[in-house]
Structures are given as C-alpha cells and as structure tokens.
Design an enzyme around this catalytic site. Structure first.
Site, PDB file in Angstrom:
ATOM      1  N   ASP A   1       0.818  -1.320  -0.188  1.00  0.00           N
ATOM      2  CA  ASP A   1      -0.065   0.135  -0.141  1.00  0.00           C
ATOM      3  C   ASP A   1       0.788   1.281   0.108  1.00  0.00           C
ATOM      4  O   ASP A   1       0.379   2.369  -0.480  1.00  0.00           O
ATOM      5  CB  ASP A   1      -0.718  -0.050   1.241  1.00  0.00           C
ATOM      6  CG  ASP A   1      -2.009  -1.144   1.090  1.00  0.00           C
ATOM      7  OD1 ASP A   1      -2.219  -1.448  -0.019  1.00  0.00           O
ATOM      8  OD2 ASP A   1      -2.641  -1.397   2.078  1.00  0.00           O
ATOM      9  N   CYS A   2       1.999   1.159   0.756  1.00  0.00           N
ATOM     10  CA  CYS A   2       2.832   2.376   0.816  1.00  0.00           C
ATOM     11  C   CYS A   2       3.718   2.422  -0.455  1.00  0.00           C
ATOM     12  O   CYS A   2       4.345   3.551  -0.655  1.00  0.00           O
ATOM     13  CB  CYS A   2       3.630   2.284   2.188  1.00  0.00           C
ATOM     14  SG  CYS A   2       4.215   0.885   2.871  1.00  0.00           S
ATOM     15  N   TYR A   3       4.037   1.178  -0.904  1.00  0.00           N
ATOM     16  CA  TYR A   3       5.236   1.186  -1.918  1.00  0.00           C
ATOM     17  C   TYR A   3       4.488   0.424  -3.325  1.00  0.00           C
ATOM     18  O   TYR A   3       4.752  -0.756  -3.409  1.00  0.00           O
ATOM     19  CB  TYR A   3       6.192   0.622  -1.567  1.00  0.00           C
ATOM     20  CG  TYR A   3       7.185   1.454  -0.658  1.00  0.00           C
ATOM     21  CD1 TYR A   3       7.889   2.393  -0.841  1.00  0.00           C
ATOM     22  CD2 TYR A   3       7.349   1.020   0.742  1.00  0.00           C
ATOM     23  CE1 TYR A   3       8.773   3.378  -0.107  1.00  0.00           C
ATOM     24  CE2 TYR A   3       8.015   1.766   1.515  1.00  0.00           C
ATOM     25  CZ  TYR A   3       8.780   2.577   1.084  1.00  0.00           C
ATOM     26  OH  TYR A   3       9.860   3.484   2.133  1.00  0.00           O
TER      27      TYR A   3
END
Lengths: 127, 493
Positions: B128-130
C-alpha cells in the site's frame, strides 16, 4: 628475432624448416605451431644476424614470412602489481628501480600466457 | 612525549615533519629511535591491493510512485537490498548476471567513480505504501543521496603467500599458480603496510582518520577475520569524493572479480616506541607459503618466509629457485604514502587518536560444520572390476548385468591400471573392434580416495567431464567406485 611463417597447401607438405636449417646452417627454435593438412602457421626464433638470410630462404620455398618485431605491451590500465612477473616463461617482466613493472621486450616469445593472467587486463599482444 | 593535539597544532602552523614509512627506516637507522621520535611527527604508510571484502551502501532516493526494492541490479550486478526501501549494499565480488567474470560490483563502483551512468533495475512485491513493482532507470554518483564505501575487511597486515604442488595450473584469488611449485604469489607490501607500522594498534583504531580511495575515510573497527599479526581493518569513506586512480576493478582469471583499493594511514610518532615500530623492515615481517594444490581449508605450509625474501623476487622451495609475483602494487602504495604526506604538509589532513582500540589478540575460527562428508560414505564397495586380459564382450556383459557404466581395470594385485566405460565399448562395437579390454581402456585414470570430501570428488568429475571415479587406497588398489549420481543425491540433500 621471431618470424611468423605461413604455409600454403603446397609448401605445407615439404620439410621446409629442416631444409632451411641445414642449408643455411641455422638454429631454428619453434615457438608456436599450428599445422593443418592444407595450411600451416609457425612462429620460429632465429638469431638476429641471420634472420634476413633465413627469411629469404623460407620465401624461396614458397613460405610467406613476416617479422614479428612487436612484443607484449603494457597499457595504461596497469597498476604495477607484478602478477605477471612469475608466470612469464622467459622473464620479460621485472620490477624497476621506481617499483614500476618494466617490460624487457626482446625476451618476449609472444606466448601470450601473461595476457590471461593480468587482473587488470592491462597486457596486449599486438599482431 | 607528544600528543596528537600537538601534532595537529604543528600541521596548522605548517611546521609539521612528515616522512613516509620507507624514509623512516633510514632515519631511525641513522639517528636511533629516541632522536627520530623528536625529529619526526608523522609517518605515512600505504597499501594498494586486491581487497575482496569491499563494497558500498547506496541510497537511491524514492521513485514516483515509490517502490520498496526487493531486488536491485546496477548494470546487471545484483546489490543486497534486505534493508530499507531504496537502500542497498553492492559488494565488489558480485558478478554480472549477463557478463559473468568480465564485469562485477567492483566495475560498477569504478564506473560510478569515473562519473559514468549505470543502469538501475529493481523489482518489488508492491505494498500500500510502495505500490510500484518495477523500475528501470539510469543513475550516476551525483544522482544518489549517499554512496558510502564500507569495507568489512581491508588492509591485511600480512598475508599467506601461495604456491601449487599439483600438476595443473590453478586459477585462484592469489592469481595464477603454475604446476609443480612453478611460482609463488604474495599480497601486501610489508614494511610499508599500515598495520605493520603500528603492530600494537596504539594509534590505528576505531575513529582513526585515513586515506581511502583518494578521499578521507575512517577506521570503524577491526576487520572481519582479524587475527593478529594477521590484523585487518573495517573502513568507511564517501565514495562521491574518491578518485578512480585509487579504486581499480580487477578480475582474477578463473576466480572472479575484486577491487584494488588504495589505503594510507598516518601514524603519529608519540614516543620512542612508535618511532621504533615504524622503523620495521621487511626482513622482520614473517609469513608462510601455503600449498593451494591441496583444496582444503587447512592448506599445508610449505615453508616460512619473510617479506624481504618475497620482495627479492625469488624464494627457494625444495632446493629449487622459484620466481615470485607480488599481487599488491609497491608503486601505488608508495604513491599513496607520498600523497598522504603532502596532504598533511599542506594542512589538509589532520590526525585523530582512536576512540576505541581494536583487539590485539583474536583467533580466526573455522566454520562449525555438522560433518564433512567423505567419499567413503557414498562409494559403491566392493568394486566390480575387470582384468586387462578379459574380452570386450565380457566387459559389456558385466556392465549390463550390474547396471553400471564404469569398470575399473585392475592387475592381479588389485592395482588400478585403467578404466573402461560403456561408451568405450559402444565405440569399439561401432568400429567393429574385437579384442581385449586393455586395447580399449583409458590408462590415465582420474581417481579419488576414501577420505576425500565429496565436494572435491565432484569438482574433479566436473573439471574432467567424467561421471565416475575409482576410489583407490594408498597402494593404488581399487576399493570402490563413486559416480556423479551417488554424489548428486547427497549434495542435493
């Protein structure tokens, strides 16, 4: 001096080296040889004083002769480590006064072994 | 007698007296250690050789959308990325996935330091973050946030020299070793080498400022495998400030890629003892020549030797004169010591005392292994053999009945004299040949012994492109046969 002899399909069948050695009373040292049924390439070493005479005789017997005056060359990639010193069969490489590696060109028999040993790929054998 | 602060004050004032380790030998010989300690403030040392345990940490910055690199390659050379998203460590010996030994981590580092761009390729699983799963781009040293050289083991104080008793050319990390003790190679520059000039590690320790690859760097601790007097250092420095002249990628043919690293260390002459230490000469520095013809961890020691003998270019082994090759560059090492001397004289380089000393005693332990598997445990025994007088037909029958492909040929005493394989028989049949086993057998047989580790037996088969080895005892009697199938079952486990 080193001479590179190129034999064609006719000359390769004759005992040319022996003939030249006997007729010119010359000591001929074979450094490298590749002989196939219809073609041959041999590098020989002869004394400098008789090189001209011997070369002429080879030509007479239909062999192409080229003088190999160029020896191993050190390029700018060299870091002067000396890995080459102990693997050369004739002692071409030496550590000089200033600790740089010196090439004694006259001793080179163009075997090329050092080229495959140098970690920096700094040695070259010009044709 | 003198402190580093006082020496630094002299550097600031421009009246410091700096000499190289080579010059110091003469000064101490002439004036004695006590007077030399008064005269000289700093002795500079240098070394330039292949240092495999080297590499660099990079932070590449974040892409948009960002990626947490799971795998990353620089010019097809993989860097380790089991750390934060866009951090990676590139080791110098890592090989290119496309060019093999022609190009490796060391070449990437040299290319970057020369100002060249390299291709960065990374893959990821996506989070989700990368969210990004892949990226291909070009980077130069200017583009990355940090490029920090961190070398876990550099500047060996001294090193074991190498020779080769076997009958074939060996391609090793100690260079090319000719058969039958044909040559000797050695690494290190003896009396010019940093740690030999401070053997008690009084001034070289954690925090010592050094010359690393043409820039300022630091000692960050003892190196891996540190075992005095075979001391080593862990060092770091800013790759962005380094010069290509002092970082040179190299390939030891048949072994792999490595990096020639230039390191110089200034030694403050605090007292008479330091003056004495820096006056060390090559004839006082001992090492051993070991035999790489034995492919085991504990290679036999052929003889003791000093750096003076090695440097002379010739050593005696078994009564014969053997030529010696250095693998470190004396020319470059001297140049580094000179360069460091000039930097200090110009007031560009100040000395530091260590904030922590490195160990003066340490042992280098072997790896803990469950067991070393040897040929004895996998070979077929008793061996099925044949006499040289037997017919080819008989040999064929034995091979078929026993479902084997290799048949050692032995004399009446059970001694090995040759080998026949199913291939030899097929060829004999194809050529319409009838006769005895001795007419078609191979006489030069590659063998193994019961106590030989299976990895070494496997390498023999691989190198000679064969699929089985007769196992012989010390009297050359055949006691078994080991095939590549026996080994692969075991090695795969």
């Amino acid at each position: 001096m080193l001479l590179k002899l190129k034999y064609d399909s006719r000359s390769v069948r004759a005992p040319v080296i022996s003939k030249v050695a006997i007729e010119e009373n010359a000591l001929i040292n074979i450094i490298e040889a590749k002989v196939e049924p219809r073609y041959g390439e041999i590098v020989v070493e002869v004394d400098d004083e008789i090189a001209e005479r011997v070369a002429e005789k080879f030509k007479k017997y239909g062999v192409e002769v080229r003088k190999l005056t160029k020896s191993i060359e050190k390029t700018e990639k060299c870091v002067d480590c000396g890995a080459c010193i102990s693997v050369c069969p004739t002692g071409v490489f030496e550590r000089g006064e200033d600790d740089r590696i010196v090439v004694n060109e006259v001793k080179c028999i163009r075997c090329g072994f050092c080229v495959g040993v140098c970690p920096l790929k700094a040695l070259r054998l010009p044709e | 007698m003198k402190t580093v602060e006082e020496i630094n004050e002299k550097i600031r004032e421009g009246n410091v007296n700096v000499v190289t380790a080579l010059e110091m030998k003469d000064i101490v010989a002439e004036l004695g250690a006590k007077e030399a300690a008064k005269e000289v403030d700093v002795v500079t040392t240098g070394t330039f050789g292949a240092m495999c345990s080297s590499g660099a940490f990079f932070n590449f910055g974040h892409s948009d959308p960002p990626i947490k690199m799971q795998k990353v390659w620089l010019n097809d050379v993989e860097a380790y990325t089991g750390i934060a998203a866009v951090d990676a460590y590139l080791g110098v010996t890592q090989l290119s996935e496309t060019l093999g030994m022609e190009y490796g981590g060391a070449h990437v580092i040299e290319d970057l330091v020369r100002g060249k761009e390299v291709e960065l390729r990374a893959t990821a699983y996506g989070t989700d973050c990368y969210p990004r799963k892949e990226i291909v781009t070009e980077i130069s040293l200017e583009d990355v946030n940090q490029a920090v050289m961190v070398n876990p083991r550099n500047a060996y104080q001294r090193y074991r020299a190498a020779t080769n008793s076997s009958d074939r050319v060996l391609r090793t990390y100690m260079g090319t070793l000719l058969p039958n003790f044909g040559n000797v190679t050695y690494a290190g520059v003896g009396e010019l080498s940093p740690l030999n000039n401070d053997p008690e590690y009084r001034t070289i320790g954690v925090g010592t400022r050094i010359f690393l690859g043409g820039a300022k760097g630091y000692v960050i601790g003892e190196g891996t495998q540190h075992a005095p007097p075979f001391g080593t250092l862990m060092v770091k420095g800013n790759l962005k400030e380094m010069k290509p002249e002092y970082l040179r990628a190299a390939t030891f043919p048949g072994y792999g890629v490595t990096l020639f690293v230039g390191i110089g260390i200034p030694i403050p002459i605090l007292d008479e003892n330091m003056a004495k230490a820096t006056a060390i000469t090559d004839d006082q520095i001992e090492t051993v020549i070991i035999d790489f013809g034995v492919p085991r961890r504990d290679r036999p020691i052929v003889r003791k030797v000093t750096y003076a003998e090695l440097k002379s270019g010739k050593v005696e082994i078994n009564g014969e004169e053997v030529r010696v090759s250095p693998l470190s560059s004396y020319y470059m090492s001297k140049k580094i010591a000179e360069e460091l001397k000039k930097m200090i004289e110009r007031g560009e380089f100040f000395l530091t005392m260590p904030v922590e000393r490195i160990p003066q005693k340490e042992v280098f332990k072997p790896m803990r292994q469950k067991e070393i598997k040897v040929v004895k445990s996998v070979m077929s025994s008793p061996p099925i053999t044949i006499s040289p007088e037997a017919s080819i037909e008989e040999a064929a029958k034995i091979l078929i009945e026993n479902e084997i492909d290799h048949l050692p040929v032995v004399n009446e005493k059970g001694e090995l004299i040759g080998i026949v394989t199913s291939w030899d028989i097929a060829r004999a049949v194809a050529r319409g040949k009838v006769g005895k086993v001795e007419d078609i057998m191979t006489r030069k047989v590659i063998t193994t012994t019961m106590e030989e580790p299976i990895e070494i037996a496997a390498r023999k088969m691989e190198q000679h492109n064969i699929s089985a080895l007769p196992v012989v005892d010390k009297d050359n009697r055949v006691v078994g046969v080991v095939s590549s199938e026996d080994l692969s079952k075991l090695l795969a486990r």
